[in-house]
Motif scaffolding. Structure first.
Motif, PDB file in Angstrom:
ATOM      1  N   GLY A  58       1.235   5.505  12.991  1.00  0.00           N
ATOM      2  CA  GLY A  58       1.208   4.076  12.663  1.00  0.00           C
ATOM      3  C   GLY A  58      -0.145   3.627  12.157  1.00  0.00           C
ATOM      4  O   GLY A  58      -0.246   2.869  11.185  1.00  0.00           O
ATOM      5  N   LEU A  59      -1.202   4.098  12.803  1.00  0.00           N
ATOM      6  CA  LEU A  59      -2.555   3.763  12.376  1.00  0.00           C
ATOM      7  C   LEU A  59      -2.839   4.324  10.987  1.00  0.00           C
ATOM      8  O   LEU A  59      -3.387   3.631  10.125  1.00  0.00           O
ATOM      9  CB  LEU A  59      -3.564   4.300  13.385  1.00  0.00           C
ATOM     10  N   GLN A  60      -2.446   5.565  10.760  1.00  0.00           N
ATOM     11  CA  GLN A  60      -2.655   6.181   9.444  1.00  0.00           C
ATOM     12  C   GLN A  60      -1.907   5.405   8.358  1.00  0.00           C
ATOM     13  O   GLN A  60      -2.462   5.121   7.295  1.00  0.00           O
ATOM     14  CB  GLN A  60      -2.170   7.633   9.458  1.00  0.00           C
ATOM     15  N   PHE A  61      -0.667   5.055   8.632  1.00  0.00           N
ATOM     16  CA  PHE A  61       0.150   4.320   7.664  1.00  0.00           C
ATOM     17  C   PHE A  61      -0.530   2.998   7.303  1.00  0.00           C
ATOM     18  O   PHE A  61      -0.694   2.651   6.136  1.00  0.00           O
ATOM     19  CB  PHE A  61       1.541   4.065   8.252  1.00  0.00           C
ATOM     20  N   GLY A  62      -0.934   2.241   8.325  1.00  0.00           N
ATOM     21  CA  GLY A  62      -1.571   0.956   8.097  1.00  0.00           C
ATOM     22  C   GLY A  62      -2.893   1.062   7.365  1.00  0.00           C
ATOM     23  O   GLY A  62      -3.194   0.259   6.466  1.00  0.00           O
ATOM     24  N   LEU A  63      -3.708   2.045   7.734  1.00  0.00           N
ATOM     25  CA  LEU A  63      -5.000   2.204   7.074  1.00  0.00           C
ATOM     26  C   LEU A  63      -4.855   2.608   5.614  1.00  0.00           C
ATOM     27  O   LEU A  63      -5.591   2.116   4.752  1.00  0.00           O
ATOM     28  CB  LEU A  63      -5.855   3.225   7.819  1.00  0.00           C
ATOM     29  N   VAL A  65      -2.332   1.965   3.560  1.00  0.00           N
ATOM     30  CA  VAL A  65      -1.879   0.791   2.803  1.00  0.00           C
ATOM     31  C   VAL A  65      -3.020  -0.207   2.652  1.00  0.00           C
ATOM     32  O   VAL A  65      -3.231  -0.776   1.571  1.00  0.00           O
ATOM     33  CB  VAL A  65      -0.635   0.150   3.471  1.00  0.00           C
ATOM     34  N   GLY A  66      -3.806  -0.421   3.710  1.00  0.00           N
ATOM     35  CA  GLY A  66      -4.924  -1.342   3.644  1.00  0.00           C
ATOM     36  C   GLY A  66      -5.997  -0.918   2.655  1.00  0.00           C
ATOM     37  O   GLY A  66      -6.516  -1.736   1.880  1.00  0.00           O
ATOM     38  N   PHE A  94       2.561   2.806   0.045  1.00  0.00           N
ATOM     39  CA  PHE A  94       3.742   2.746   0.887  1.00  0.00           C
ATOM     40  C   PHE A  94       4.644   3.958   0.653  1.00  0.00           C
ATOM     41  O   PHE A  94       5.100   4.594   1.606  1.00  0.00           O
ATOM     42  CB  PHE A  94       4.509   1.444   0.634  1.00  0.00           C
ATOM     43  N   SER A  97       2.823   7.164   1.957  1.00  0.00           N
ATOM     44  CA  SER A  97       2.803   7.222   3.419  1.00  0.00           C
ATOM     45  C   SER A  97       4.188   7.504   3.986  1.00  0.00           C
ATOM     46  O   SER A  97       4.329   8.223   4.974  1.00  0.00           O
ATOM     47  CB  SER A  97       2.270   5.912   3.987  1.00  0.00           C
ATOM     48  N   THR A  98       5.210   6.946   3.359  1.00  0.00           N
ATOM     49  CA  THR A  98       6.579   7.197   3.811  1.00  0.00           C
ATOM     50  C   THR A  98       6.949   8.663   3.616  1.00  0.00           C
ATOM     51  O   THR A  98       7.554   9.289   4.506  1.00  0.00           O
ATOM     52  CB  THR A  98       7.573   6.283   3.084  1.00  0.00           C
TER      53      THR A  98
END
Length: 106
Positions: A58-63, A65-66, A94, A97-98
């Motif tokens: 979750g952290l990797q996905f958010g970072l 995208v950010g 997105f 990461s997906t």
């Protein structure tokens, strides 16, 4: 007069946790050291690793995208293409990461 021996649940424990003679703390009512060897049980450790892995994803996905959103915003400011590079970079992040997430858990 003898002081009461500290046992879990009688209120005689120190504020910092359990005494040296008591068993390890429990998580959700389940003992972490059921066999008395001083180490958490394997099932509990596996559960914690699974949870930590999910938090890391979750952290990797958010970072990702950010970071891509920030780069797209700066590129839009530089080239004057607002909001297209921002939208493209977020969509790319997105999708990437997906795909990474699906490869990791498939």
């Amino acid at each position: 007069m003898k002081s009461p021996e500290a046992t879990p649940g009688n209120g005689a424990e120190s504020a910092g946790g359990s005494s040296a003679g008591s068993s390890a703390p429990s998580s959700a009512g389940r003992p972490l050291d059921a066999d008395g060897d001083g180490l958490p049980d394997g099932e509990w450790v596996a559960s914690q690793r699974k949870d930590a892995n999910a938090m890391g994803v979750g952290l990797q996905f958010g970072l990702v995208v950010g970071v891509f959103a920030f780069a797209g915003l700066k590129a839009d400011e530089h080239f004057g293409t607002s909001p297209w590079l921002l939208l493209a970079s977020v969509a790319l992040a997105f999708v990437g990461s997906t795909i990474s997430l699906l490869k990791r858990f498939a």
